[in-house]
Design a protein around this motif. Structure first.
Motif, PDB file in Angstrom:
ATOM      1  N   PHE A 220       6.086  90.988  -5.849  1.00 26.29           N
ATOM      2  CA  PHE A 220       7.057  91.233  -6.912  1.00 26.29           C
ATOM      3  C   PHE A 220       8.281  90.325  -6.769  1.00 26.29           C
ATOM      4  CE2 PHE A 220       5.722  95.899  -7.953  1.00 26.29           C
ATOM      5  CZ  PHE A 220       4.745  95.408  -8.791  1.00 26.29           C
ATOM      6  N   ALA A 221       8.823  90.196  -5.563  1.00 26.32           N
ATOM      7  CA  ALA A 221      10.026  89.381  -5.378  1.00 26.32           C
ATOM      8  C   ALA A 221       9.740  87.906  -5.621  1.00 26.32           C
ATOM      9  CB  ALA A 221      10.594  89.590  -3.980  1.00 26.32           C
ATOM     10  N   TYR A 222       8.581  87.438  -5.208  1.00 23.28           N
ATOM     11  CA  TYR A 222       8.170  86.058  -5.499  1.00 23.28           C
ATOM     12  C   TYR A 222       8.026  85.854  -7.003  1.00 23.28           C
ATOM     13  CZ  TYR A 222       4.537  82.577  -6.495  1.00 23.28           C
ATOM     14  OH  TYR A 222       3.789  81.568  -7.058  1.00 23.28           O
ATOM     15  N   MET A 223       7.398  86.799  -7.667  1.00 16.51           N
ATOM     16  CA  MET A 223       7.158  86.720  -9.109  1.00 16.51           C
ATOM     17  C   MET A 223       8.470  86.712  -9.901  1.00 16.51           C
ATOM     18  SD  MET A 223       5.040  89.584 -11.217  1.00 16.51           S
ATOM     19  CE  MET A 223       4.848  89.608 -12.996  1.00 16.51           C
ATOM     20  N   TRP A 224       9.402  87.581  -9.516  1.00  8.70           N
ATOM     21  CA  TRP A 224      10.685  87.670 -10.216  1.00  8.70           C
ATOM     22  C   TRP A 224      11.498  86.375 -10.064  1.00  8.70           C
ATOM     23  CZ3 TRP A 224       8.263  92.033 -10.856  1.00  8.70           C
ATOM     24  CH2 TRP A 224       8.763  93.017 -11.693  1.00  8.70           C
ATOM     25  N   ALA A 225      11.318  85.687  -8.925  1.00  9.83           N
ATOM     26  CA  ALA A 225      12.101  84.474  -8.676  1.00  9.83           C
ATOM     27  C   ALA A 225      11.485  83.233  -9.299  1.00  9.83           C
ATOM     28  CB  ALA A 225      12.264  84.259  -7.172  1.00  9.83           C
ATOM     29  N   ARG A 226      10.202  83.245  -9.555  1.00  4.99           N
ATOM     30  CA  ARG A 226       9.513  82.065 -10.062  1.00  4.99           C
ATOM     31  C   ARG A 226       9.819  81.834 -11.537  1.00  4.99           C
ATOM     32  NH1 ARG A 226       5.152  80.156 -12.604  1.00  4.99           N
ATOM     33  NH2 ARG A 226       3.772  78.603 -11.644  1.00  4.99           N
ATOM     34  N   SER A 227       9.675  80.597 -11.997  1.00  6.35           N
ATOM     35  CA  SER A 227       9.870  80.282 -13.413  1.00  6.35           C
ATOM     36  C   SER A 227       8.855  81.040 -14.260  1.00  6.35           C
ATOM     37  CB  SER A 227       9.704  78.775 -13.643  1.00  6.35           C
ATOM     38  OG  SER A 227      10.684  78.043 -12.952  1.00  6.35           O
ATOM     39  N   GLY A 228       9.323  81.599 -15.376  1.00  8.43           N
ATOM     40  CA  GLY A 228       8.455  82.353 -16.271  1.00  8.43           C
ATOM     41  C   GLY A 228       8.943  83.778 -16.444  1.00  8.43           C
ATOM     42  N   ALA A 279      20.633  82.074 -12.862  1.00 13.01           N
ATOM     43  CA  ALA A 279      19.755  81.071 -12.240  1.00 13.01           C
ATOM     44  C   ALA A 279      18.293  81.492 -12.295  1.00 13.01           C
ATOM     45  CB  ALA A 279      20.177  80.841 -10.782  1.00 13.01           C
ATOM     46  N   LEU A 280      18.029  82.800 -12.363  1.00  5.48           N
ATOM     47  CA  LEU A 280      16.653  83.294 -12.347  1.00  5.48           C
ATOM     48  C   LEU A 280      15.986  83.251 -13.714  1.00  5.48           C
ATOM     49  CD1 LEU A 280      17.173  86.360  -9.962  1.00  5.48           C
ATOM     50  CD2 LEU A 280      16.057  84.189  -9.410  1.00  5.48           C
ATOM     51  N   TRP A 281      16.760  82.973 -14.773  1.00  2.00           N
ATOM     52  CA  TRP A 281      16.127  82.999 -16.103  1.00  2.00           C
ATOM     53  C   TRP A 281      16.655  81.970 -17.089  1.00  2.00           C
ATOM     54  CZ3 TRP A 281      20.267  83.938 -19.182  1.00  2.00           C
ATOM     55  CH2 TRP A 281      21.297  84.750 -18.710  1.00  2.00           C
ATOM     56  N   GLU A 282      17.810  81.385 -16.813  1.00  2.00           N
ATOM     57  CA  GLU A 282      18.429  80.531 -17.830  1.00  2.00           C
ATOM     58  C   GLU A 282      17.575  79.326 -18.191  1.00  2.00           C
ATOM     59  OE1 GLU A 282      22.092  77.617 -17.564  1.00  2.00           O
ATOM     60  OE2 GLU A 282      22.829  79.676 -17.771  1.00  2.00           O
ATOM     61  N   ALA A 283      16.954  78.699 -17.209  1.00  2.00           N
ATOM     62  CA  ALA A 283      16.170  77.476 -17.454  1.00  2.00           C
ATOM     63  C   ALA A 283      14.709  77.694 -17.078  1.00  2.00           C
ATOM     64  CB  ALA A 283      16.772  76.305 -16.683  1.00  2.00           C
ATOM     65  N   ARG A 307      16.157  78.257  -7.595  1.00  2.00           N
ATOM     66  CA  ARG A 307      16.343  78.388  -9.031  1.00  2.00           C
ATOM     67  C   ARG A 307      17.780  78.011  -9.377  1.00  2.00           C
ATOM     68  NH1 ARG A 307      13.065  81.251 -12.056  1.00  2.00           N
ATOM     69  NH2 ARG A 307      13.956  79.849 -13.606  1.00  2.00           N
ATOM     70  N   VAL A 308      17.947  77.374 -10.534  1.00  3.93           N
ATOM     71  CA  VAL A 308      19.250  76.813 -10.908  1.00  3.93           C
ATOM     72  C   VAL A 308      19.595  77.215 -12.338  1.00  3.93           C
ATOM     73  CG1 VAL A 308      20.583  74.695 -11.169  1.00  3.93           C
ATOM     74  CG2 VAL A 308      18.801  74.826  -9.408  1.00  3.93           C
ATOM     75  N   ALA A 309      20.861  77.581 -12.565  1.00  5.95           N
ATOM     76  CA  ALA A 309      21.390  77.775 -13.915  1.00  5.95           C
ATOM     77  C   ALA A 309      22.181  76.524 -14.278  1.00  5.95           C
ATOM     78  CB  ALA A 309      22.286  79.001 -13.965  1.00  5.95           C
ATOM     79  N   PRO A 310      21.637  75.629 -15.107  1.00  2.00           N
ATOM     80  CA  PRO A 310      22.310  74.363 -15.397  1.00  2.00           C
ATOM     81  C   PRO A 310      23.715  74.519 -15.974  1.00  2.00           C
ATOM     82  CG  PRO A 310      20.033  74.277 -16.122  1.00  2.00           C
ATOM     83  CD  PRO A 310      20.312  75.696 -15.746  1.00  2.00           C
ATOM     84  N   SER A 311      23.960  75.593 -16.718  1.00  2.26           N
ATOM     85  CA  SER A 311      25.259  75.743 -17.377  1.00  2.26           C
ATOM     86  C   SER A 311      26.395  75.989 -16.385  1.00  2.26           C
ATOM     87  CB  SER A 311      25.204  76.887 -18.389  1.00  2.26           C
ATOM     88  OG  SER A 311      25.011  78.131 -17.733  1.00  2.26           O
ATOM     89  N   THR A 312      26.071  76.604 -15.234  1.00  4.44           N
ATOM     90  CA  THR A 312      27.099  76.945 -14.253  1.00  4.44           C
ATOM     91  C   THR A 312      26.821  76.379 -12.867  1.00  4.44           C
ATOM     92  OG1 THR A 312      25.958  78.991 -13.642  1.00  4.44           O
ATOM     93  CG2 THR A 312      27.566  79.113 -15.448  1.00  4.44           C
ATOM     94  N   SER A 313      25.651  75.763 -12.690  1.00 12.10           N
ATOM     95  CA  SER A 313      25.187  75.289 -11.383  1.00 12.10           C
ATOM     96  C   SER A 313      24.983  76.432 -10.382  1.00 12.10           C
ATOM     97  CB  SER A 313      26.147  74.246 -10.785  1.00 12.10           C
ATOM     98  OG  SER A 313      26.192  73.102 -11.602  1.00 12.10           O
ATOM     99  N   ARG A 314      24.914  77.656 -10.893  1.00  6.38           N
ATOM    100  CA  ARG A 314      24.620  78.813 -10.042  1.00  6.38           C
ATOM    101  C   ARG A 314      23.210  78.658  -9.488  1.00  6.38           C
ATOM    102  NH1 ARG A 314      27.398  82.956  -7.485  1.00  6.38           N
ATOM    103  NH2 ARG A 314      26.052  84.779  -7.282  1.00  6.38           N
TER     104      ARG A 314
END
Length: 391
Positions: A220-228, A279-283, A307-314
């Motif tokens: 679950f933790a791997y899945m939540w962190a991965r893109s998608g 960072a977990l969902w923005e991009a 994982r990166v949020a491009p808008s804030t670099s979080r």
């Protein structure tokens, strides 16, 4: 789960509705589905298209469904789906594409999105058809999302293995990132995987009871962190042991047991952190939102990514240990200095784990590692995933 791909041959249903092939094709090479023993809608008839569109709009408009998962899209768009040579009729250009079905799907998606802004149309499409989740004006089918069937198959193939064999299947974890941004993907652990003798999700996991729960938490933790985007089937969040049965309720009594309650708490915390960390969902649908830190450590059953949020670099760093081995001072390359704060650890005692961790976080050192200028040395618990918030 909305099914415009086929319908039963029951006498009380739509089949031969007025004694003729009204909703379906008369020619069995177009109107009979060989794999499921059902009829196929005649998507070239305006009346049939209107009937199906009205059905979709009814669920969305009258019942306020958040979206529709459209079943078996591949069987709609290919004329030769599940057919041998001579069992299908090519289209007007000699090809295998069902032009009427493709036209219907595009118009359907345009209509439902126009009349119900904010809903989701999700395609269960199992082939490499290009542009399933691209807008119609860009040449796509117009769905908002596509199920990542490859991710689901590869991930379950990996997690059902005893960890001693996982090193030989490391590619199952990494291959999906080669195509992860070609569509707007949903990562599904769906109803298809927990019925018909396939076993419930927790029951698929190898090892004793503790290892089964640890594997489920790590997945679950791997899945939540991965893109998608994420989708689990009801009952997985409490660790149901038996396959789903539509004739009975979920086994809520399992929450009387600590390990089931603790799994539910983990899912709640995953959702909370996911909501709060862009960072977990923005991009999710672009490469800028994901970066490998270590994709090649097959012998250790380890992967690490950011994982990166491009808008804030979080940024969020995710480190996964899919072996039952506790790893002391395991080194991971990171992009810069600072204190890497541990914000989630699936081995926490609060989730039923062995409570191995990093006392709140670790300080990055100026020790180059695998192409990065800095690195962190962490305590990595067995069968666990840790998330770090990056400065």
């Amino acid at each position: 789960d909305w099914v415009p791909a086929h319908f039963p041959k029951d006498e009380f249903s739509l089949g031969r509705f007025d004694g003729t092939a009204l909703f379906e094709h008369a020619d069995p090479r177009q109107g009979d589905h060989p794999e499921w023993g059902t009829y196929i809608f005649n998507y070239g008839r305006a009346e049939v298209r209107n009937f199906l569109t009205a059905s979709a709009l009814y669920w969305l408009g009258e019942f306020h469904a958040d979206g529709l998962r459209v079943d078996a899209v591949a069987s709609m768009i290919y004329l030769d789906y599940a057919r041998r040579e001579g069992e299908w009729i090519p289209n007007a250009f000699g090809g295998r594409e069902n032009l009427d079905a493709i036209s219907f799907i595009k118009k359907l998606n345009q209509d439902v999105y126009r009349l119900n802004p904010g809903i989701m149309m999700i395609a269960e499409e199992s082939t490499a058809w290009t542009g399933v989740s691209r807008p119609v004006f860009m040449g796509g089918l117009g769905f908002g999302f596509k199920w990542d069937m490859g991710w689901m198959h590869d991930t379950l193939e990996y997690f059902t293995l005893d960890p001693i064999y996982r090193r030989y299947h490391h590619r199952d974890l990494t291959f999906g990132l080669l195509y992860a941004w070609s569509e707007n993907f949903v990562l599904p652990l769906s109803h298809d995987e927990v019925v018909h003798g396939k076993r419930a999700m927790l029951a698929k996991m190898p090892g004793d009871r503790w290892r089964q729960f640890a594997n489920q938490r790590a997945l679950f933790a791997y899945m939540w962190a991965r893109s998608g985007k994420k989708l689990i089937f009801m009952g997985q969040e409490i660790g149901q042991w038996r396959e789903w049965d539509h004739d009975s309720s979920l086994d809520w009594n399992l929450l009387d047991y600590p390990d089931h309650r603790e799994l539910q708490v983990l899912v709640r915390d995953l959702n909370r952190i996911y909501r709060d960390e862009p960072a977990l969902w923005e991009a999710d649908t672009e490469p800028a939102g994901f970066r490998w830190l270590d994709a090649d450590d097959a012998d250790s059953n380890m992967i690490a990514f950011m994982r990166v949020a491009p808008s804030t670099s979080r940024r969020i760093v995710c480190v996964c240990n899919f072996s039952p081995v506790l790893r002391h001072r395991f080194r991971i390359g990171v992009p810069g200095p600072g204190f890497y704060r541990e914000i989630l650890n699936t081995d926490s005692a609060a989730y039923g784990g062995s409570n191995v961790g990093n006392m709140g976080g670790v300080q990055a050192a100026a020790i180059p590692w695998r192409g990065f200028s800095h690195s962190i040395a962490i305590e990595m618990p067995p069968l666990a995933v840790i998330w770090f918030s990056v400065p």
